[in-house]
Design a protein around this motif. Structure first.
Motif, PDB file in Angstrom:
ATOM      1  N   TYR A 238       1.049  -0.810   0.449  1.00  0.00           N
ATOM      2  CA  TYR A 238      -0.070   0.004   0.326  1.00  0.00           C
ATOM      3  C   TYR A 238       0.737   1.245   0.500  1.00  0.00           C
ATOM      4  O   TYR A 238       1.556   0.954   1.284  1.00  0.00           O
ATOM      5  N   GLU A 239       1.032   1.670  -1.054  1.00  0.00           N
ATOM      6  CA  GLU A 239       1.635   3.327  -1.039  1.00  0.00           C
ATOM      7  C   GLU A 239       0.877   4.555  -1.981  1.00  0.00           C
ATOM      8  O   GLU A 239      -0.188   4.145  -3.059  1.00  0.00           O
ATOM      9  N   ASP A 240       1.068   5.637  -1.467  1.00  0.00           N
ATOM     10  CA  ASP A 240       0.521   7.444  -2.360  1.00  0.00           C
ATOM     11  C   ASP A 240       2.026   7.720  -2.787  1.00  0.00           C
ATOM     12  O   ASP A 240       2.833   7.526  -2.422  1.00  0.00           O
TER      13      ASP A 240
ATOM     14  N   CYS B 248       7.354   6.469   2.071  1.00  0.00           N
ATOM     15  CA  CYS B 248       7.485   5.023   0.313  1.00  0.00           C
ATOM     16  C   CYS B 248       8.537   5.785  -0.281  1.00  0.00           C
ATOM     17  O   CYS B 248       8.901   4.487  -0.853  1.00  0.00           O
TER      18      CYS B 248
ATOM     19  N   THR C  89       0.884   5.172   4.627  1.00  0.00           N
ATOM     20  CA  THR C  89       1.894   4.035   3.857  1.00  0.00           C
ATOM     21  C   THR C  89       3.137   4.558   4.264  1.00  0.00           C
ATOM     22  O   THR C  89       3.330   5.657   4.698  1.00  0.00           O
ATOM     23  N   PRO C  90       4.199   3.971   3.902  1.00  0.00           N
ATOM     24  CA  PRO C  90       3.722   2.315   3.646  1.00  0.00           C
ATOM     25  C   PRO C  90       2.827   1.396   3.686  1.00  0.00           C
ATOM     26  O   PRO C  90       3.368   1.003   5.233  1.00  0.00           O
ATOM     27  N   THR C  91       2.558   0.501   4.268  1.00  0.00           N
ATOM     28  CA  THR C  91       1.904  -0.835   4.501  1.00  0.00           C
ATOM     29  C   THR C  91       2.164  -1.726   4.007  1.00  0.00           C
ATOM     30  O   THR C  91       1.643  -1.949   2.789  1.00  0.00           O
TER      31      THR C  91
END
Length: 271
Positions: A100-102, A108, A236-238
């Motif tokens: 999971y990232e933005d 990230c 994020t990150p997850t």
């Protein structure tokens, strides 16, 4: 001069004066009508301008419209509702790492710069697949549209192919191209295309360029963002392996170095 001529001259003078006054009065009336007419037009124009401004201010933004779109064009190499399932890797890999990232997320970027190449090598080796989930929440916290625009561009790269997607994602997060969090550079198509020039599969790719500039995958990006919001992930990150968090042992923190990542992944693969 006789009295008669004097009287006639005076009468003629009075007549000329009367006619001149009438002409001036007509001019004055015409001027007043013109002023009133122009004023009325100005008032109507102003009212129309205000009305137009109100209508425009109430119209949804481009990205709001994209989020509400009934028809979504999804990139190739996707599946699921609206194409929001993005899984990359060998079919033989039994485990799936959810990432999971933005795009605008500075943490990230740190993660990708340190660990991204390791993830790519693991996926290529068939150690696990990755499922990518893109977020855009930073656009809300630090006003902008860069996360949305970059996510759409990632969709355009995915449309070219999974490898192009991974290489482009790596380039976006690289120390060379990733902007400061408050700098909304990813909002600029020209900048996203500049980053793409560092990826062989995207450089000079006319279809990729067109999809970025036309916003072909804008609605898809918003649906992907909705999928992130619905996941319950809040930062994020997850990382998750088949739904279970992948963190540094004894903490809730994501692994941010290769050593931490390898240890956490090995544990997750054995679980």
């Amino acid at each position: 001069m006789s009295a008669r001529n004097s009287h006639a001259n005076k009468a003629a003078a009075r007549e000329r004066l009367r006619e001149e006054r009438e002409r001036q009065a007509k001019k004055d009336r015409a001027r007043r009508r013109l002023i009133v007419g122009v004023s009325a037009v100005a008032v109507l124009a102003a009212a129309g301008g205000i009305g137009f401004a109100v209508v425009q201010s109430n119209k949804p933004s481009h990205w709001e419209s994209a989020a509400e779109a009934k028809t979504v064009t999804a990139p190739k190499n996707t599946s699921g509702t609206n194409g929001t399932t993005v899984v990359i890797g060998k079919d033989s890999a039994k485990k799936t790492l959810e990432l999971y990232e933005d795009p605008r997320c500075p943490v990230c970027a740190t993660f990708e710069q340190a660990v991204g190449s390791t993830v790519e090598k693991d996926v290529e080796a068939g150690k696990y697949k990755i499922r990518y989930v893109g977020a855009t929440f930073i656009d809300n916290g630090i006003p902008g549209v860069g996360s949305k625009n970059a996510l759409s561009a990632l969709g355009a790269a995915l449309d070219v192919g999974p490898e192009a997607f991974l290489k482009y994602k790596s380039a976006l997060y690289s120390a060379e191209f990733h902007p400061e969090e408050k700098n909304d550079k990813f909002a600029e198509d020209s900048y996203l295309l500049k980053v793409a020039d560092s990826v062989p599969a995207l450089k000079g790719n006319a279809e990729f360029r067109k999809n970025v500039e036309d916003g072909t995958f804008d609605a898809w990006a918003m649906k992907m963002s909705e999928a992130f919001d619905a996941s319950g992930v809040r930062g994020t990150p997850t990382l998750k392996m088949d739904g279970k968090p992948v963190t540094v042992q004894g903490t809730d923190n994501p692994p941010m170095t290769v050593a931490e990542f390898d240890t956490a992944i090995d544990a997750a693969l054995k679980a």
